[in-house]
Design an enzyme around this catalytic site. Structure first.
Site, PDB file in Angstrom:
ATOM      1  N   PHE A 491       0.834  -1.199   0.000  1.00  0.00           N
ATOM      2  CA  PHE A 491       0.000   0.000   0.000  1.00  0.00           C
ATOM      3  C   PHE A 491       0.870   1.251   0.000  1.00  0.00           C
ATOM      4  CE2 PHE A 491      -2.565  -3.280   1.919  1.00  0.00           C
ATOM      5  CZ  PHE A 491      -3.865  -3.017   1.532  1.00  0.00           C
ATOM      6  N   ASP A 492       0.530   2.198  -0.863  1.00  0.00           N
ATOM      7  CA  ASP A 492       1.029   3.555  -0.687  1.00  0.00           C
ATOM      8  C   ASP A 492       0.289   4.144   0.520  1.00  0.00           C
ATOM      9  OD1 ASP A 492       2.217   6.086  -1.258  1.00  0.00           O
ATOM     10  OD2 ASP A 492       0.333   6.678  -2.191  1.00  0.00           O
ATOM     11  N   LYS A 493       0.913   5.095   1.200  1.00  0.00           N
ATOM     12  CA  LYS A 493       0.251   5.668   2.380  1.00  0.00           C
ATOM     13  C   LYS A 493      -0.662   6.834   2.020  1.00  0.00           C
ATOM     14  CE  LYS A 493       2.176   8.686   5.118  1.00  0.00           C
ATOM     15  NZ  LYS A 493       1.166   9.773   5.242  1.00  0.00           N
TER      16      LYS A 493
END
Length: 793
Positions: A491-493
């Site tokens: 996941f990107d944040k």
């Protein structure tokens, strides 16, 4: 279909080092893409012109997707090659796919991928060597025509003749009825024969049965023979009349009746799947009400709308075009585009999408995109394109089928000739040659791979259609299948696990003023600014229902903050510098990874405001659902500080949080995670995460609605800014893979049991047809379960 070699004109950076980096990046990106076998980029020194040589399977990867992958790596393909998706009428069986692809491949620079399940054809061609009308003419030669209402980017649309219209309508409305009437006549013939009734009655009933039940089979057979091909329809037709020539009138009729019933059921089931996708294109209305500067309203075609036109959207009407709300307020049902379950409130300045449904309010909307450029148009285009790609399982079954069909034909011929020559007696009484010919026809029917050929594409078609209805855009069968294989998700944040904007989390007084007074003063200073921190402070003040204080003499202090005169005070809002004091609130907030704003009044500190990019409310529940689905590892990759990553990771339930990453670092991490955990998905915003999205097994973009870059770059797009769609998409993909495996088991199971029994005479021709057609209908109906799939909470 075999891989295709292409040489394409491209451009790349002129600088030698940048050019080499571009070439290496291109190879890295493309070689991990399913369907691509080899990649070479040849650049001339000191020149931006380049040549891209590659070998790929066009059934698994479209040219548009290939071009998008190349652009991510910094290489731009010149617009000499085009791609169109055409709706096709006249495909009579799954085997027609290969015939169409082979015929079009003979044209210079043309590559085609046909799909029987969706009756569609993707054609890639070089504009310099072959024009689209020439491709259409070649399709006409094959007895195929463009489907009315489909994409028709050609000079002249095929106009169906009276016979074609009548025949098409007859087939659509009366195929099942004709099969049922044929079955009734067959029953009359059987009873007459059993009770030794009049021969004329028996023959009349048989002839009627053959004409009604075999009418469409005969039409399809003659079409195939006209193309000098040999297909299952030909085999069934020959087997039925072969049985009749031996005096087995009723069994030949039973073959035609069951074949017709099976074909009618299959056609009805597949039509429903195709209608589910075609319905997407019909979401937008045909006409719109345009209001001019004088207030006069006129009706115009949606295709004729221009940017800047103001359209009136009345209560409960569909929005005709992508645009921005000029005036009015209403709740918009965006579920047709984003899959959101609840209507979304829209006011002046908010964006709306074509095809969404207005609520009770009256809206005036300014058109921002042409009909051909709208989000809905992009979705329809990509879904149509996705129908023409094949999943890895389908590619495998196609390869097996190519080798399997000749083996069956050879086995049938040997079964007709060898046993009689060797003196073996058939199980049926009568002539030895006639008996073995009968058993060979039963074997041929039982061993025909119709269910094998249609089971996987039917599941892929239904899965893509259902995903689109759920607000998830899956760009092809390969991605639908791969999404169900992933064991880990990166996941990107920012903008994925978090909201992507700062929110006020803390207001700490440094004196006697209460928090609300501090927020009101700060909001007055920041009200005219568009900086994200300023917007967050103003929003917090609005949510607290604080009074709007007037600010005068607003001044921007470079790299420090903003100052203004408010209520007789000189208020400053700007950067706070944490001290080493453990009791300093700014120091405490900084250790928590928060952004700090200092508020002063007449040069005296009055408070500290802490801001942070908060985790999405739905994130913890979504990650828990992913765990329940069997996703073993959830990893967060972010460019933020490790301390920030740890805080957000712990809050949402991430297994491993990795911070301080540049885009190239994310790319390296994805490769490492794939080695450690197997198939991996990467979910991000589709822009700065593009390299990682391209390298992952499946790249997923968040918030695709209205975001062109996300729609173009990712393999899967969540059409709303809703992380809850991710477990829904993975659940659907897992269910799709489950359906595909079931269909393979049904198809191969029936063949492996029934074919030997038919060859040995234990399964008569009628029973072989019953199970053969029954298995074909069962796999299609099984695939259609995907159309009603409901994600589990």
């Amino acid at each position: 279909m075999a891989t295709t070699k292409l040489t394409l004109d491209a451009t790349c950076p002129q600088d030698k080092n940048a050019r080499q980096k571009c070439a290496n990046c291109l190879r890295e990106h493309l070689l991990v893409t399913p369907g691509i076998q080899s990649v070479n980029l040849h650049c001339k020194d000191g020149d931006s012109q380049a040549t891209l040589e590659l070998e790929y399977d066009p059934t698994m990867l479209s040219f548009n997707e290939l071009s998008a992958q190349a652009e991510r790596a910094g290489t731009c393909l010149l617009p000499t090659r085009a791609q169109v998706v055409l709706g096709i009428e006249g495909m009579v069986s799954p085997r027609a796919e290969q015939a169409i692809e082979r015929a079009l491949a003979k044209l210079p620079g043309v590559v085609a991928s046909a799909n029987y399940a969706s009756r569609s054809l993707r054609v890639e061609f070089d504009r310099r060597t072959c024009a689209l009308p020439e491709i259409v003419r070649r399709l006409d030669d094959l007895g195929l025509h463009l489907r009315p209402g489909g994409p028709l980017p050609v000079e002249k649309e095929h106009v169906p003749s009276f016979f074609e219209k009548a025949f098409g309508k007859l087939r659509e409305q009366h195929q099942l009825v004709m099969a049922i009437v044929g079955a009734a006549l067959l029953l009359v013939a059987f009873i007459t024969h059993t009770m030794h009734g009049p021969l004329w009655l028996r023959l009349t009933a048989v002839v009627g049965c053959y004409l009604l039940a075999g009418w469409f089979t005969a039409i399809d057979t003659f079409k195939i023979l006209w193309q000098f091909k040999f297909d299952i329809d030909v085999l069934m037709f020959a087997a039925a009349f072969g049985a009749a020539s031996l005096g087995h009138f009723e069994e030949g009729g039973l073959l035609l009746v069951l074949f017709a019933l099976g074909g009618a059921g299959e056609q009805m089931a597949m039509d429903r799947a195709r209608r589910a996708i075609a319905a997407l294109a019909k979401l937008a209305p045909d006409v719109a009400t345009v209001r001019d500067s004088t207030g006069r309203e006129t009706q115009v075609r949606v295709e004729d709308l221009q940017k800047g036109n103001q359209v009136v959207v009345r209560p409960f009407d569909r929005v005709p075009a992508d645009g921005s709300v000029v005036s009015g307020a209403s709740a918009i049902d965006q579920s047709p585009i984003t899959g959101e379950s609840a209507p979304v409130e829209k006011v002046a300045g908010d964006h709306v999408f074509a095809g969404t449904i207005n609520g009770e309010g009256l809206l005036l909307v300014s058109v921002t995109k042409l009909a051909s450029e709208s989000t809905l148009a992009k979705i329809v285009k990509l879904v149509e394109e996705a129908q023409t790609t094949k999943s890895p399982t389908q590619v495998f079954t196609d390869k097996v089928e190519k080798k399997y069909v000749p083996i069956v034909l050879i086995g049938t011929a040997l079964l007709i000739v060898l046993p009689p020559l060797l003196g073996f007696q058939p199980r049926r009484e009568g002539s030895i040659w006639a008996g073995w010919f009968y058993q060979a026809m039963a074997f041929l029917t039982a061993a025909s791979p119709c269910a094998l050929a249609i089971g996987t594409p039917a599941a892929v078609l239904s899965g893509i259609a259902r995903a689109a209805r759920m607000g998830v855009l899956v760009k092809g069968g390969v991605h639908l299948e791969n999404l169900g294989r992933v064991q880990a998700i990166a996941f990107d944040k920012t903008g994925t696990l978090t909201r992507g904007r700062p929110d006020v989390t803390d207001v700490i007084p440094l004196g006697d003023l209460p928090p609300d007074r501090i927020m009101a003063l700060a909001a007055a200073v920041e009200r005219g600014s568009t900086h994200p921190i300023a917007v967050a402070i103003v929003d917090e003040a609005r949510q607290r229902s604080l009074p709007n204080l007037a600010a005068d003499d607003v001044q921007q202090i470079a790299a420090q903050g903003v100052t203004a005169a408010v209520d007789g005070l000189r208020v400053f809002v700007g950067r706070a510098k944490p001290s080493g004091d453990a009791n300093d609130p700014a120091n405490r907030l900084s250790k928590q990874g928060k952004t700090i704003a200092l508020v002063t009044a007449d040069d005296k500190p009055i408070g500290v405001i802490g801001l942070a990019d908060k985790a999405r409310d739905i994130a913890p529940a979504s990650l828990a659902r992913l765990k329940a689905l069997g996703i073993k590892h959830n990893i967060m990759l972010t460019g933020d500080r490790q301390s920030v990553a740890d805080v957000i990771g712990k809050e949402v339930g991430i297994d491993e949080a990795i911070g301080d990453l540049l885009p190239e670092d994310k790319l390296a991490r994805i490769k490492d995670l794939e080695i450690r955990y197997g198939p991996i998905a990467m979910i991000g915003d589709g822009v700065n995460d593009a390299p990682a999205l391209a390298t992952a097994t499946v790249g997923i973009a968040m918030g695709g609605a209205g975001t062109d870059v996300a729609i173009e770059t990712a393999d899967v797009v969540l059409m709303s800014d809703d992380l809850a769609k991710l477990p829904n998409a993975i659940g659907l993909s897992r269910f799709s893979r489950h359906i595909i495996k079931q269909n393979l088991f049904i198809a191969l199971g029936v063949i492996s049991v029934l074919a030997p029994c038919a060859a040995l005479g234990f399964a008569p021709l009628g029973l072989a047809v019953l199970f053969h057609e029954g298995s074909t209908v069962v796999v299609v109906l099984n695939a259609m379960r995907l159309l009603v799939y409901q994600p589990r909470d």
